[in-house]
Design a protein around this motif. Sequence first.
Motif, PDB file in Angstrom:
ATOM      1  N   SER A 288       0.797  -1.218   0.000  1.00 36.53           N
ATOM      2  CA  SER A 288       0.000   0.000   0.000  1.00 36.53           C
ATOM      3  C   SER A 288       0.825   1.262   0.000  1.00 36.53           C
ATOM      4  N   HIS A 289       2.067   1.204   0.502  1.00 34.06           N
ATOM      5  CA  HIS A 289       2.839   2.409   0.250  1.00 34.06           C
ATOM      6  C   HIS A 289       3.169   2.554  -1.239  1.00 34.06           C
ATOM      7  N   PRO A 290       3.748   1.545  -1.872  1.00 33.97           N
ATOM      8  CA  PRO A 290       3.971   1.680  -3.324  1.00 33.97           C
ATOM      9  C   PRO A 290       2.684   2.031  -4.068  1.00 33.97           C
ATOM     10  N   ALA A 291       1.543   1.566  -3.541  1.00 36.23           N
ATOM     11  CA  ALA A 291       0.276   1.861  -4.210  1.00 36.23           C
ATOM     12  C   ALA A 291       0.041   3.357  -4.324  1.00 36.23           C
ATOM     13  N   VAL A 292       0.544   4.113  -3.345  1.00 31.35           N
ATOM     14  CA  VAL A 292       0.416   5.551  -3.442  1.00 31.35           C
ATOM     15  C   VAL A 292       1.056   6.043  -4.740  1.00 31.35           C
ATOM     16  N   TYR A 293       2.170   5.374  -5.106  1.00 29.98           N
ATOM     17  CA  TYR A 293       2.841   5.790  -6.330  1.00 29.98           C
ATOM     18  C   TYR A 293       2.163   5.244  -7.571  1.00 29.98           C
ATOM     19  N   ILE A 294       1.440   4.113  -7.414  1.00 30.06           N
ATOM     20  CA  ILE A 294       0.618   3.675  -8.542  1.00 30.06           C
ATOM     21  C   ILE A 294      -0.362   4.790  -8.869  1.00 30.06           C
ATOM     22  N   MET A 295      -0.864   5.444  -7.811  1.00 35.54           N
ATOM     23  CA  MET A 295      -1.840   6.501  -8.042  1.00 35.54           C
ATOM     24  C   MET A 295      -1.179   7.755  -8.590  1.00 35.54           C
ATOM     25  N   ILE A 296      -0.084   8.180  -7.952  1.00 36.84           N
ATOM     26  CA  ILE A 296       0.421   9.518  -8.260  1.00 36.84           C
ATOM     27  C   ILE A 296       1.318   9.534  -9.500  1.00 36.84           C
ATOM     28  N   LEU A 297       2.062   8.456  -9.768  1.00 36.28           N
ATOM     29  CA  LEU A 297       2.988   8.502 -10.905  1.00 36.28           C
ATOM     30  C   LEU A 297       2.294   8.793 -12.241  1.00 36.28           C
ATOM     31  N   PRO A 298       1.214   8.082 -12.563  1.00 38.81           N
ATOM     32  CA  PRO A 298       0.565   8.401 -13.840  1.00 38.81           C
ATOM     33  C   PRO A 298       0.085   9.845 -13.901  1.00 38.81           C
ATOM     34  N   SER A 299      -0.367  10.364 -12.762  1.00 44.04           N
ATOM     35  CA  SER A 299      -0.777  11.768 -12.734  1.00 44.04           C
ATOM     36  C   SER A 299       0.397  12.695 -12.992  1.00 44.04           C
ATOM     37  N   MET A 300       1.555  12.318 -12.450  1.00 42.59           N
ATOM     38  CA  MET A 300       2.745  13.120 -12.719  1.00 42.59           C
ATOM     39  C   MET A 300       3.061  13.110 -14.208  1.00 42.59           C
ATOM     40  N   GLY A 301       2.806  11.981 -14.832  1.00 39.77           N
ATOM     41  CA  GLY A 301       3.015  11.907 -16.267  1.00 39.77           C
ATOM     42  C   GLY A 301       2.108  12.878 -17.007  1.00 39.77           C
ATOM     43  N   VAL A 302       0.859  12.931 -16.583  1.00 35.09           N
ATOM     44  CA  VAL A 302      -0.074  13.890 -17.181  1.00 35.09           C
ATOM     45  C   VAL A 302       0.482  15.299 -17.035  1.00 35.09           C
ATOM     46  N   MET A 303       1.003  15.578 -15.830  1.00 37.93           N
ATOM     47  CA  MET A 303       1.564  16.907 -15.561  1.00 37.93           C
ATOM     48  C   MET A 303       2.620  17.287 -16.586  1.00 37.93           C
ATOM     49  N   SER A 304       3.539  16.354 -16.843  1.00 38.60           N
ATOM     50  CA  SER A 304       4.612  16.673 -17.788  1.00 38.60           C
ATOM     51  C   SER A 304       4.034  17.025 -19.152  1.00 38.60           C
ATOM     52  N   GLU A 305       3.001  16.273 -19.576  1.00 38.66           N
ATOM     53  CA  GLU A 305       2.396  16.574 -20.873  1.00 38.66           C
ATOM     54  C   GLU A 305       1.781  17.972 -20.867  1.00 38.66           C
ATOM     55  N   LEU A 306       1.039  18.271 -19.797  1.00 36.79           N
ATOM     56  CA  LEU A 306       0.337  19.551 -19.764  1.00 36.79           C
ATOM     57  C   LEU A 306       1.317  20.706 -19.693  1.00 36.79           C
ATOM     58  N   VAL A 307       2.306  20.574 -18.832  1.00 35.92           N
ATOM     59  CA  VAL A 307       3.253  21.675 -18.652  1.00 35.92           C
ATOM     60  C   VAL A 307       3.984  21.962 -19.957  1.00 35.92           C
ATOM     61  N   ALA A 308       4.366  20.878 -20.660  1.00 37.79           N
ATOM     62  CA  ALA A 308       5.058  21.098 -21.934  1.00 37.79           C
ATOM     63  C   ALA A 308       4.130  21.745 -22.955  1.00 37.79           C
ATOM     64  N   ALA A 309       2.914  21.227 -23.051  1.00 43.27           N
ATOM     65  CA  ALA A 309       2.017  21.715 -24.107  1.00 43.27           C
ATOM     66  C   ALA A 309       1.622  23.166 -23.893  1.00 43.27           C
ATOM     67  N   PHE A 310       1.434  23.572 -22.638  1.00 41.41           N
ATOM     68  CA  PHE A 310       0.927  24.921 -22.415  1.00 41.41           C
ATOM     69  C   PHE A 310       2.018  25.924 -22.078  1.00 41.41           C
ATOM     70  N   SER A 311       3.283  25.484 -22.073  1.00 43.61           N
ATOM     71  CA  SER A 311       4.320  26.511 -22.064  1.00 43.61           C
ATOM     72  C   SER A 311       5.154  26.379 -23.334  1.00 43.61           C
ATOM     73  N   ARG A 312       4.745  25.459 -24.193  1.00 41.01           N
ATOM     74  CA  ARG A 312       5.347  25.265 -25.497  1.00 41.01           C
ATOM     75  C   ARG A 312       6.853  25.080 -25.430  1.00 41.01           C
ATOM     76  N   LYS A 313       7.250  24.216 -24.508  1.00 35.14           N
ATOM     77  CA  LYS A 313       8.679  23.931 -24.385  1.00 35.14           C
ATOM     78  C   LYS A 313       8.872  22.448 -24.138  1.00 35.14           C
ATOM     79  N   ARG A 314      10.061  21.985 -24.430  1.00 39.48           N
ATOM     80  CA  ARG A 314      10.402  20.624 -24.030  1.00 39.48           C
ATOM     81  C   ARG A 314      10.538  20.606 -22.521  1.00 39.48           C
ATOM     82  N   VAL A 315      10.092  19.517 -21.883  1.00 35.40           N
ATOM     83  CA  VAL A 315      10.205  19.472 -20.429  1.00 35.40           C
ATOM     84  C   VAL A 315      11.672  19.594 -20.040  1.00 35.40           C
TER      85      VAL A 315
END
Lengths: 215, 536
Positions: free
Chosen positions: B251-278
């Motif tokens: 269940s501790h690693p499970a926290v990262y099952i939850m948050i890691l994919p969301s972090m991935g979304v973040m990278s996509e959004l941040v790149a797309a809306f600041s128009r830069k490579r991460v």
Amino acid sequence: MAKQTHSPLQHHFTSLSQQYAASQLGMWTFLLTELLFFGGLFLSYTIYRMSYPHGFAAASHELDVRLGCINTIVLISSSLTMALAVRAGHEGKGKSITGFLVLTMALGGTFLGIKSIEYAHKFHEHFVPGPNFAFPHYASQGPELFFSLYFAMTGLHAIHMIIGLVALGVVAWKATRGRYTKEYSTPVEMLGLYWHFVDIVWIFLFPLLYLLGRH
Amino acid sequence: MSTLVKKIKHYLNASYELRSWFGTVDHKRIAILYLISVTLFFFVGGFFAVMIRLELLTPAGDLVSSETYNKLFTMHGIIMIFFFLIPAVPAVLGNFLIPIMIGARDMAFPRLNLASWYCYIGGALFATAAMVTGGVDTGWTFYTPYSSTYSNGAVVLTALGAFVAGFSSILTGLNFIVTIHKMRAPGMTWFRLPLFIWSNYAASIIMVLATPVLGAAIFLVFLERAFHIGIFDPNLGGDPVLFQHLFWFYSHPAVYIMILPSMGVMSELVAAFSRKRVFGYDFVAGSSLAIAVLGFLVWGHHMFVSSQSMYAGFVFSFLSFLVAIPSAIKVFNWTATLYKGSISLQTPMLYALGFIGLFTIGGLTGLFLASLGLDVHVHDTYFIVAHFHYIMVGGVVMGYLGGLHYWWPKMTGRLYPEFWARISALNIFIGFNLTFFPQFLLGYMGMPRRYHAYPEEFQVLNVMSTAGASVLAVGYLIPMIYMLWSLKYGKKAPANPWNAKGLEWTIPSPPPVHNFDEIPVVTEEAYAYAEAPHRG
Ligand code: HEM
Ligand SMILES: [Cu+2]
């Protein structure tokens, strides 16, 4: 979905070798999850074995080593017939695939038969944990824990065997219908990996449960 | 659409019978199945949250009995964790996007993919059956020996639900791993993968390695409860703390099952809306793997006060601090990406910024909790509740909603109304902080969690929190409404409404059944935005 029955290449792969590599990685990953699943139980076993060495030794004396031994031999033989089936698959010999798979099923069935004789004994002697558990002359809870783990682990192993037998039946039946060729016998091979895994788990269970602490 | 224009076939209108949905092997349709079921459970879990907060409006504990309260927070936790947070981003967005982003026609194992949805539904049905036949009161953590011997609730059914749902997670993870390894289009090398793929890959490793151990633990609880086989019951010589080890190893690693994919979304959004490579792409990718590995080594920080030796406590405390490093790398690198980017504050970006703020607060308070001494003070208080809601709701739900908005035009072929979307993003941010910030204070002052009544002096902060929860609830309902609305009345979406980079934006919205007519050949890095020259 199943329009292209004659071609084993599924629509979303670009080549048979890609498809084969995917199956292989998938199966190994699956076996890794199985390893961890059993690992949780092995961990519990180790911890309690260290806490109650004498109780565990006493309880393991009540297991029938002869039957355990026979079963080990039966299972290793089934691994052999399985390996022969896989080889027959590579050579595209449909008939031999079926033959070896049926042999494997027979050996697997024998294993389960012997296991159920053992279970019946344990039941008879009140070694099944629960309200009727009775272990002669023993004060600590060690033996009851031992048998809890014995049933949990061998039971889980038996469930895996049963699933394996069903899969063997399906693949054997497909082999009679000429589904596997020299180019494509992946399911036979994957089933082989699964069956060997189940055997290996037993190779660990047998000494841990039957032999350790015996003199 | 005029009848003159030939109707284009895409994955949504390719066929209509029920069988073509419930028997589909198209990863995009499976994603939609998940989207619907996950949303449903989010609102069921949300309903329980509202009941919890209403009970806590007054100190007296007058709305429901203490038993009912125990069942409420248990069902809230179980549904939110197993049936919303864990599947949300990977099973909805991951399923939809992973094959497209790497240039594949489908997952490696399409039928297994469908099977994993059925496992999810099977697990959900067991849990629902448990809910309507009396509920469970063990807390989502199923601690023994309470769960295995004493609880009066439907533990067996619920545990079965979590067990079967676990299979869904394992199968999804397995499918992702094989797909990412074996299905990449020519030219899509590992270091050209979008970061969303990296983070889902890391999360999949955790799903595959941790979930089976939870399975084993639940299996043993099940045996103990159903057949009186003792493993955890001290009366039989068993050890209840062993369960906690097995449970938190998952269940501790499970926290990262939850948050890691969301972090991935973040990278996509941040790149797309600041128009830069991460910024520091390699580090962001690597930090996902580092989080996955380190996540396995810290489970003991949940057991500082459960008979663990002081030395074990030190070690787990230290290791927990280490996990902060890769998480911080991500936050710093997103911030660096934003720096001097040409930022546009569209709705997904608002969610991304919200994520960064809330996740930072959640992460920093996590450091408090990793400090042995402080944790003993706030253990099992509202401080914990606030901390994990900042991570899970502030992090995961914000990431999920941000991603859902970003890819909504791709998934449905329709644009949502920007005005309402921005309003609700703000609404959620405000409601969220009003709900959960007071809980840090409550916890620090000593209000324990899982009690249905409390001393008078805690009331003001509790009323604030309940008020915030109603604001938050409205914030969650608005997107639900306008997104449904957009399906019929929204403007038609072009293939690439954000002018973003990535293979998913090169195909029509909604995508055709087989994604690509011809498998693409990838020749550029991820996020190859034409950057402003002043980077430096
Ligand atoms: C309107 C928003 C929400 C409110 C007001 C709320 C409220 C609460 C409260 C008061 C508790 C603590 C119960 C206790 O320990 O006495 C709790 C527990 C929990 N919440 Fe929420 N929650 C909300 C949303 C969410 C969401 C969206 C998630 C996950 C996506 C979530 C996940 C959890 C979990 C996992 C627990 C632990 C359950 C347990 O103690 O066993 N919550 N929530
Ligand atoms: Cu933790």
